[in-house]
Write an enzyme that holds these catalytic residues in place. Structure first.
Site, PDB file in Angstrom:
ATOM      1  N   ASP A 191      28.176 -61.009 -42.779  1.00 40.96           N
ATOM      2  CA  ASP A 191      28.382 -61.833 -44.103  1.00 40.96           C
ATOM      3  C   ASP A 191      27.993 -63.263 -43.801  1.00 40.96           C
ATOM      4  O   ASP A 191      27.234 -63.572 -43.026  1.00 40.96           O
ATOM      5  CB  ASP A 191      29.895 -61.626 -44.505  1.00 40.96           C
ATOM      6  CG  ASP A 191      30.040 -61.608 -46.095  1.00 40.96           C
ATOM      7  OD1 ASP A 191      30.060 -62.684 -46.599  1.00 40.96           O
ATOM      8  OD2 ASP A 191      30.349 -60.406 -46.661  1.00 40.96           O
ATOM      9  N   HIS A 265      32.397 -66.526 -48.997  1.00 41.18           N
ATOM     10  CA  HIS A 265      32.297 -64.966 -49.150  1.00 41.18           C
ATOM     11  C   HIS A 265      32.928 -64.368 -47.996  1.00 41.18           C
ATOM     12  O   HIS A 265      33.599 -63.461 -47.865  1.00 41.18           O
ATOM     13  CB  HIS A 265      31.049 -64.874 -49.598  1.00 41.18           C
ATOM     14  CG  HIS A 265      30.812 -63.202 -49.878  1.00 41.18           C
ATOM     15  ND1 HIS A 265      30.376 -62.251 -48.987  1.00 41.18           N
ATOM     16  CD2 HIS A 265      30.485 -62.881 -51.124  1.00 41.18           C
ATOM     17  CE1 HIS A 265      30.227 -61.040 -49.734  1.00 41.18           C
ATOM     18  NE2 HIS A 265      30.333 -61.450 -51.083  1.00 41.18           N
ATOM     19  N   SER A 577      31.455 -55.934 -53.541  1.00 40.32           N
ATOM     20  CA  SER A 577      31.632 -56.823 -52.120  1.00 40.32           C
ATOM     21  C   SER A 577      33.365 -56.828 -51.816  1.00 40.32           C
ATOM     22  O   SER A 577      33.312 -56.777 -50.446  1.00 40.32           O
ATOM     23  CB  SER A 577      31.292 -58.439 -52.289  1.00 40.32           C
ATOM     24  OG  SER A 577      30.106 -58.460 -52.219  1.00 40.32           O
TER      25      SER A 577
END
Length: 800
Positions: A191, A265, A577
């Site tokens: 990620d 994220h 996600s």
């Protein structure tokens, strides 16, 4: 030392397809609250009274023509060679330089060209080449695939109690209790990096790092090995592939050139999958003293940063492949990879993550990835290879109503993330009356707007700048929501409720309204839905393989966030996600509980025990404006049911032979490719009579029923040794479906049994849409259910 950073607001827009998973426990009870945002990738808005909304003409058009995309002189190409031919990684790496040298002519040129050597989990390399050089290399006898580097994008509060995974298990036989919350498992996350100082990565009470771990924490920009601990045991970063394809290299003014997370994220995904317990959480709508955690709170985390805050958030395939390569070498037990590309592609292009994921799965490492955020369009699902566990996103049993009170004592419920002070009774104007001069009449007023009108959605920040104090936006539930300024009320109501409000205001001209901050409603009165942004099946490339596989909560979830200089109350994202690490955390628990299960067996256990209802027994619907019940193309097997998955009774297992069957049946893999991929020079494709319909996935999907078709599946008994299962068939409407044999008898000498399912069009005589049903094998204790999806095609290549 406390670190802070400033996050540009564009990052919040670009990563609105995210969310995080944690449980909140308040005074012994479970509760939570967060923003109601849904996380589709941001779309360009048409601002009704913004100067930028006017079309460009004449010289203005010429001056503002789109700038052609940057094309590097030496693009990056990825060269895939298959399984390693040597156990010695140095020899594998050297062979890559020799191949490159044979094309470029010198060792110096090969060294300059090389970007990465993939020599741990599989064999291949990435190199900067001229197109002509790439074409020559493509014809090298050892090259299996060559593709140009591509860019990918990154695609929980109450989640765990909603799924029955309470932080204080009521039963000593619960999955969380039996696995000691995932203790000893290593979850790799590919990620955007990690903010190691977050309490979600505290290692208090952790035991030693597992002996099979071979990874490391690298030292780079504002990150060092000291930032790792017994929780965060590994951290690497990869940017060479992306840098080579950018006009301006990634630099420290916009990113951390290290595993440190700049955009949030990766921190959120890591926290969701395995975040440690955090006490005394404070957030609007959350009771004080709350606790949050991840899915496997005692598992270890290894971060592989391959995604960066450039061009709205990008990951290079070359970098992602190297992350896979290292993760396989390092010894991760599960990989959570919330990445993908929505473009329609062939299998050779779908190797974005599929090929390295296959090597990981072949080594016993489950790979969990998102279905994508291009819903609610059909055939929008990504990550469709059968060895990947592909996840759809649902809502929770939680809503965030904002109370709108009219002067006539009528109340209307909208949704917003407004947490500011109550707005007293204020005049309301409608864009229907003042569409041409809103900038002159909005000051001190609440604006009521139909997003369905030709002017399109309004820009909340422009309303605020013109003195407006709130926006009530009436819209179809499937429409995208707008980015709202901090503490400015953007309240959303559906068209039915909005029309009622519009009528009241227009029949009573002096009517004013009052707006209150949002409240949180939790429980069975709140419907669970497949998120409108969650991508749908069938797979456009391989419609005979059902995707997505499973669904999990991924909408309006709260997680720890990296520190910024701005108000971050709106930083609760949603999307597949976020559903992905929810499943990855559960997979880590299942692998801890059943260390001998293959990735396919774990996937099967999740799919065959999933539920079609919410935890309260209400059928899961779909969000997006059509209000229908969810089907297999929306959520695969259904909503994940972790406790049932620990004891599925039977599993539909697969290994490399099944995956080769899939690759060969797609007519894209030759014996040479298969032999290289499997690392076995004698390996060949199955006979020409083999069908993709017989790949042993836990589902049956037939997109072209015309006459009778028979498919085969094999189940493995993982329950009591002596068991007898009988079938229960729910045939799709109009179709004839038969199962043989009529019972499956397992004993010490037989733990695997094949069965056949014969399908015919039944009453159908025309081309149809897909119809859905199921097949359940039951022994009276276990109900092993797979979805069935059938469509007739009497006239080929003609759709309805």
């Amino acid at each position: 030392m406390k670190r802070t950073l400033k996050m540009d607001s564009s990052f919040r827009l670009c990563f609105a397809a995210i969310a995080f998973g944690f449980v909140f426990i308040t005074n012994g009870k479970l509760s939570s609250g967060t923003t109601p945002h849904e996380a589709d990738p941001p779309q360009a808005s048409i601002f009704a009274f913004s100067p930028e909304a006017a079309p460009l003409e004449g010289d203005d058009y010429i001056a503002n023509k789109p700038v052609p995309p940057f094309v590097p002189e030496f693009p990056v190409y990825i060269i895939y060679l298959g399984e390693r031919k040597h156990n010695d990684a140095k020899l594998v790496k050297q062979s890559h330089f020799e191949i490159l040298k044979s094309v470029l002519g010198s060792e110096q040129a090969a060294n300059k060209s090389m970007v990465y050597s993939y020599h741990h989990g599989f064999s291949g390399f990435a190199a900067k080449l001229k197109p002509a050089e790439a074409e020559n290399l493509k014809n090298h006898p050892e090259v299996i695939l060559l593709l140009e580097n591509r860019k990918l994008v990154m695609q929980t509060t109450r989640t765990w109690d909603y799924l029955g995974q309470f932080s204080t298990p009521t039963s000593s036989r619960s999955l969380l209790h039996e696995t000691n919350m995932g203790s000893g498992a290593i979850i790799g996350v590919i990620d955007s990096g990690i903010w190691s100082e977050s309490g979600a990565f505290d290692d208090y009470g952790y035991g030693p790092i597992p002996k099979h771990w071979r990874g490391k924490c690298v030292s780079a920009d504002q990150f060092s090995p000291a930032d790792c601990n017994r929780k965060l045991i590994g951290a690497r970063y990869y940017s060479n592939g992306l840098d080579a394809d950018l006009e301006t290299r990634i630099n420290s003014t916009t990113e951390y050139l290290s595993p440190r997370d700049r955009i949030g994220h990766g921190t959120q995904v890591s926290s969701t999958v395995a975040g440690s317990f955090i006490s005394n959480v404070t957030f609007p709508g959350i009771s004080s003293g709350s606790i949050m955690r991840g899915g496997a709170p005692k598992a270890h985390i290894a971060m592989y940063k391959a995604c960066w805050g450039v061009e709205g958030g990008m990951c290079s395939v070359a970098d992602v492949w190297k992350a896979f390569d290292d993760a396989i070498h390092d010894g991760v037990d599960v990989l959570s990879v919330s990445l993908g590309d929505s473009a329609l592609k062939s299998l050779d292009a779908e190797i974005d993550i599929a090929i390295p994921a296959l090597h990981a799965v072949n080594r016993g490492i489950p790979v969990v990835s998102p279905a994508g955020n291009e819903g609610s369009r059909v055939s929008s699902v990504i990550n469709v290879s059968p060895w990947i566990l592909t996840v759809a996103a649902t809502t929770l049993d939680r809503s965030f109503p904002t109370l709108i009170t009219l002067e006539n004592n009528k109340t209307i419920l909208g949704q917003s993330l407004y947490t500011g002070p109550e707005i007293g009774f204020t005049e309301v104007i409608s864009t229907d009356d003042h569409s041409n001069n809103l900038d002159q009449v909005t000051k001190g007023k609440i604006l009521l707007h139909f997003s369905e009108v030709a002017t399109g959605p309004l820009a909340p920040d422009v309303i605020q700048k013109n003195g407006g104090i709130a926006l009530i936006d009436m819209r179809n539930p499937s429409d995208d929501r707008l980015e709202c300024p901090v503490n400015f009320p953007c309240i959303y109501v559906d068209l039915e409720v909005g029309s009622e409000l519009f009528f009241d205001i227009h029949t009573t001209r002096s009517l004013k309204i009052k707006i209150s901050p949002y409240k949180t409603i939790v429980g069975e009165s709140v419907a669970s839905k497949v998120a409108k942004s969650s991508a749908r099946g069938p797979s456009a490339f391989s419609p005979a393989i059902l995707k997505p596989d499973i669904a999990a909560p991924g909408v309006s979830l709260l997680t720890p966030r990296i520190p910024t200089d701005e108000d971050t109350s709106e930083f609760a994202y949603s999307g597949t996600s976020m559903a992905t690490p929810v499943i990855a955390g559960i997979v880590a628990l299942l692998k801890t509980s059943h260390p001998n299960w293959s990735p396919a067996a774990i996937k099967s256990a999740l799919v065959t025990t999933a539920i079609k209802t919410d935890p309260y027994g209400e059928r899961v619907a779909v969000d997006g404006g059509n209000y229908k019940a969810a089907d297999a193309f929306d959520y695969g097997g259904g909503l994940v049911n972790p406790e049932k998955a620990t004891d599925p009774g039977l599993v539909y297992d697969m290994d490399i032979n099944d995956y080769i069957h899939y690759l060969c049946s797609q007519a894209l893999y030759t014996d040479k490719k298969v032999s290289a991929l499997a690392g076995n020079v004698t390996k060949k494709c199955p006979s020409s009579g083999s069908s993709i319909l017989d790949v042993n996935v836990p589902s049956i999907t037939i997109p072209d029923v015309k006459g009778e078709i028979t498919v085969t599946r094999t189940v493995t008994n993982v329950g009591p040794v002596d068991s007898v299962y009988t079938p229960v068939m729910e045939a799709p409407f109009g179709f004839s479906v038969k199962v043989s044999p009529e019972k499956l008898v397992f004993n010490k000498g037989s733990n695997k049994i094949a069965f056949k399912v014969s399908v015919s069009p039944g009453s159908h005589r025309v081309n149809t849409a897909f119809y859905f049903g199921s097949l359940t094998w039951s022994d009276g204790v276990h109900n092993v259910t797979i979805p069935i999806s059938l469509r007739t095609r009497f006239i080929p290549d003609f759709f309805l």
